[in-house]
Design a protein around this motif. Structure first.
Motif, PDB file in Angstrom:
ATOM      1  N   SER A  63      22.326  15.113  12.949  1.00 53.96           N
ATOM      2  CA  SER A  63      22.333  14.099  14.004  1.00 53.96           C
ATOM      3  C   SER A  63      21.523  14.584  15.201  1.00 53.96           C
ATOM      4  O   SER A  63      21.184  15.763  15.309  1.00 53.96           O
ATOM      5  CB  SER A  63      23.768  13.776  14.438  1.00 53.96           C
ATOM      6  OG  SER A  63      24.387  14.914  14.994  1.00 53.96           O
ATOM      7  N   THR A  64      21.242  13.644  16.085  1.00 58.21           N
ATOM      8  CA  THR A  64      20.527  13.974  17.309  1.00 58.21           C
ATOM      9  C   THR A  64      20.938  13.015  18.414  1.00 58.21           C
ATOM     10  O   THR A  64      21.151  11.829  18.165  1.00 58.21           O
ATOM     11  CB  THR A  64      18.993  13.947  17.083  1.00 58.21           C
ATOM     12  OG1 THR A  64      18.341  14.341  18.280  1.00 58.21           O
ATOM     13  CG2 THR A  64      18.495  12.596  16.644  1.00 58.21           C
TER      14      THR A  64
ATOM     15  N   LEU B 279      21.152   6.841  23.415  1.00 58.71           N
ATOM     16  CA  LEU B 279      20.608   6.583  22.081  1.00 58.71           C
ATOM     17  C   LEU B 279      20.817   7.842  21.257  1.00 58.71           C
ATOM     18  O   LEU B 279      20.518   8.948  21.714  1.00 58.71           O
ATOM     19  CB  LEU B 279      19.122   6.253  22.165  1.00 58.71           C
ATOM     20  CG  LEU B 279      18.740   5.084  23.063  1.00 58.71           C
ATOM     21  CD1 LEU B 279      17.227   4.885  23.045  1.00 58.71           C
ATOM     22  CD2 LEU B 279      19.456   3.818  22.656  1.00 58.71           C
ATOM     23  N   ALA B 280      21.329   7.660  20.062  1.00 59.44           N
ATOM     24  CA  ALA B 280      21.567   8.778  19.158  1.00 59.44           C
ATOM     25  C   ALA B 280      21.264   8.313  17.737  1.00 59.44           C
ATOM     26  O   ALA B 280      21.019   7.127  17.496  1.00 59.44           O
ATOM     27  CB  ALA B 280      23.010   9.269  19.271  1.00 59.44           C
ATOM     28  N   ALA B 281      21.267   9.235  16.811  1.00 65.66           N
ATOM     29  CA  ALA B 281      21.056   8.891  15.402  1.00 65.66           C
ATOM     30  C   ALA B 281      21.756   9.940  14.564  1.00 65.66           C
ATOM     31  O   ALA B 281      21.915  11.096  14.979  1.00 65.66           O
ATOM     32  CB  ALA B 281      19.570   8.839  15.077  1.00 65.66           C
ATOM     33  N   TYR B 282      22.180   9.518  13.382  1.00 68.59           N
ATOM     34  CA  TYR B 282      22.830  10.462  12.472  1.00 68.59           C
ATOM     35  C   TYR B 282      22.431  10.165  11.038  1.00 68.59           C
ATOM     36  O   TYR B 282      22.003   9.060  10.710  1.00 68.59           O
ATOM     37  CB  TYR B 282      24.351  10.423  12.641  1.00 68.59           C
ATOM     38  CG  TYR B 282      25.002   9.171  12.106  1.00 68.59           C
ATOM     39  CD1 TYR B 282      25.544   9.154  10.816  1.00 68.59           C
ATOM     40  CD2 TYR B 282      25.067   8.010  12.857  1.00 68.59           C
ATOM     41  CE1 TYR B 282      26.131   8.009  10.307  1.00 68.59           C
ATOM     42  CE2 TYR B 282      25.653   6.862  12.362  1.00 68.59           C
ATOM     43  CZ  TYR B 282      26.186   6.876  11.087  1.00 68.59           C
ATOM     44  OH  TYR B 282      26.765   5.742  10.586  1.00 68.59           O
TER      45      TYR B 282
ATOM     46  N   GLU C 105      28.873  16.369   9.249  1.00 64.85           N
ATOM     47  CA  GLU C 105      29.246  16.725  10.617  1.00 64.85           C
ATOM     48  C   GLU C 105      29.104  15.509  11.511  1.00 64.85           C
ATOM     49  O   GLU C 105      28.067  14.855  11.529  1.00 64.85           O
ATOM     50  CB  GLU C 105      28.365  17.863  11.136  1.00 64.85           C
ATOM     51  CG  GLU C 105      28.845  18.385  12.462  1.00 64.85           C
ATOM     52  CD  GLU C 105      28.164  19.678  12.851  1.00 64.85           C
ATOM     53  OE1 GLU C 105      27.991  19.883  14.048  1.00 64.85           O
ATOM     54  OE2 GLU C 105      27.803  20.454  11.970  1.00 64.85           O
ATOM     55  N   SER C 106      30.141  15.225  12.259  1.00 63.04           N
ATOM     56  CA  SER C 106      30.127  14.072  13.141  1.00 63.04           C
ATOM     57  C   SER C 106      29.503  14.440  14.483  1.00 63.04           C
ATOM     58  O   SER C 106      29.744  15.506  15.029  1.00 63.04           O
ATOM     59  CB  SER C 106      31.553  13.574  13.367  1.00 63.04           C
ATOM     60  OG  SER C 106      31.565  12.555  14.338  1.00 63.04           O
ATOM     61  N   VAL C 107      28.726  13.532  15.015  1.00 61.17           N
ATOM     62  CA  VAL C 107      28.126  13.717  16.325  1.00 61.17           C
ATOM     63  C   VAL C 107      29.128  13.365  17.434  1.00 61.17           C
ATOM     64  O   VAL C 107      28.948  13.739  18.585  1.00 61.17           O
ATOM     65  CB  VAL C 107      26.832  12.878  16.455  1.00 61.17           C
ATOM     66  CG1 VAL C 107      27.124  11.388  16.498  1.00 61.17           C
ATOM     67  CG2 VAL C 107      26.000  13.308  17.649  1.00 61.17           C
ATOM     68  N   MET C 108      30.226  12.700  17.084  1.00 58.80           N
ATOM     69  CA  MET C 108      31.181  12.240  18.092  1.00 58.80           C
ATOM     70  C   MET C 108      31.758  13.361  18.962  1.00 58.80           C
ATOM     71  O   MET C 108      31.818  13.197  20.183  1.00 58.80           O
ATOM     72  CB  MET C 108      32.311  11.427  17.448  1.00 58.80           C
ATOM     73  CG  MET C 108      31.885  10.026  17.044  1.00 58.80           C
ATOM     74  SD  MET C 108      31.121   9.042  18.363  1.00 58.80           S
ATOM     75  CE  MET C 108      32.485   8.851  19.492  1.00 58.80           C
TER      76      MET C 108
END
Length: 135
Positions: free
Chosen positions: A87-88, A98-101, A107-110
């Motif tokens: 993710s980023t 703005l994010a993306a996964y 692995e969660s970006v949360m």
């Protein structure tokens, strides 16, 4: 009885905080409990979608773009993007991130989003934001 609250309330005449507070008061009265509320006018969502905010990043086709809506303005002043495994966190745009996964990356970006921007956030895929903007 409550006066209806529309997502199309003019943000110039009614702050988002006031709309959110009104929604939460109505929930308390009607449901006996409150869920944190994050509201955006439909016109704002339409502008966000029309701006094609993910175009500049050239995301791989298997990544899913997401918009993180912040309840309140952030105090974050760090450097973006923040690259994580799968993710980023790309960019701060107003009160949105703005994010993306990569779905299924494990692995969660949360947790990183909450650590960086606080727990008063909600995340929606860009496709969901598109659908809301059309509603």
């Amino acid at each position: 009885e409550h006066e209806p609250v529309s997502a199309q309330d003019d943000p110039r005449s009614r702050s988002l905080e006031a709309v959110q507070s009104r929604l939460e008061s109505a929930m308390q009265e009607e449901l006996g409990r409150v869920f944190a509320t994050i509201a955006r006018p439909t016109s704002y969502l339409q502008e966000l979608v029309a701006s094609d905010p993910f175009a500049e990043f050239g995301l791989p086709s298997d990544f899913k773009p997401v918009v993180v809506f912040l309840r309140s303005p952030t105090t974050f002043r760090g450097k973006l993007p923040i690259d994580l495994p799968g993710s980023t966190i790309l960019k701060l745009v107003g009160n949105e991130v703005l994010a993306a996964y990569l779905p299924g990356s494990g692995e969660s970006v949360m947790p990183r989003l909450e650590a960086t921007f606080g727990k008063s956030i909600t995340t929606r895929t860009f496709e969901t934001v598109r659908k809301c903007a059309r509603a």
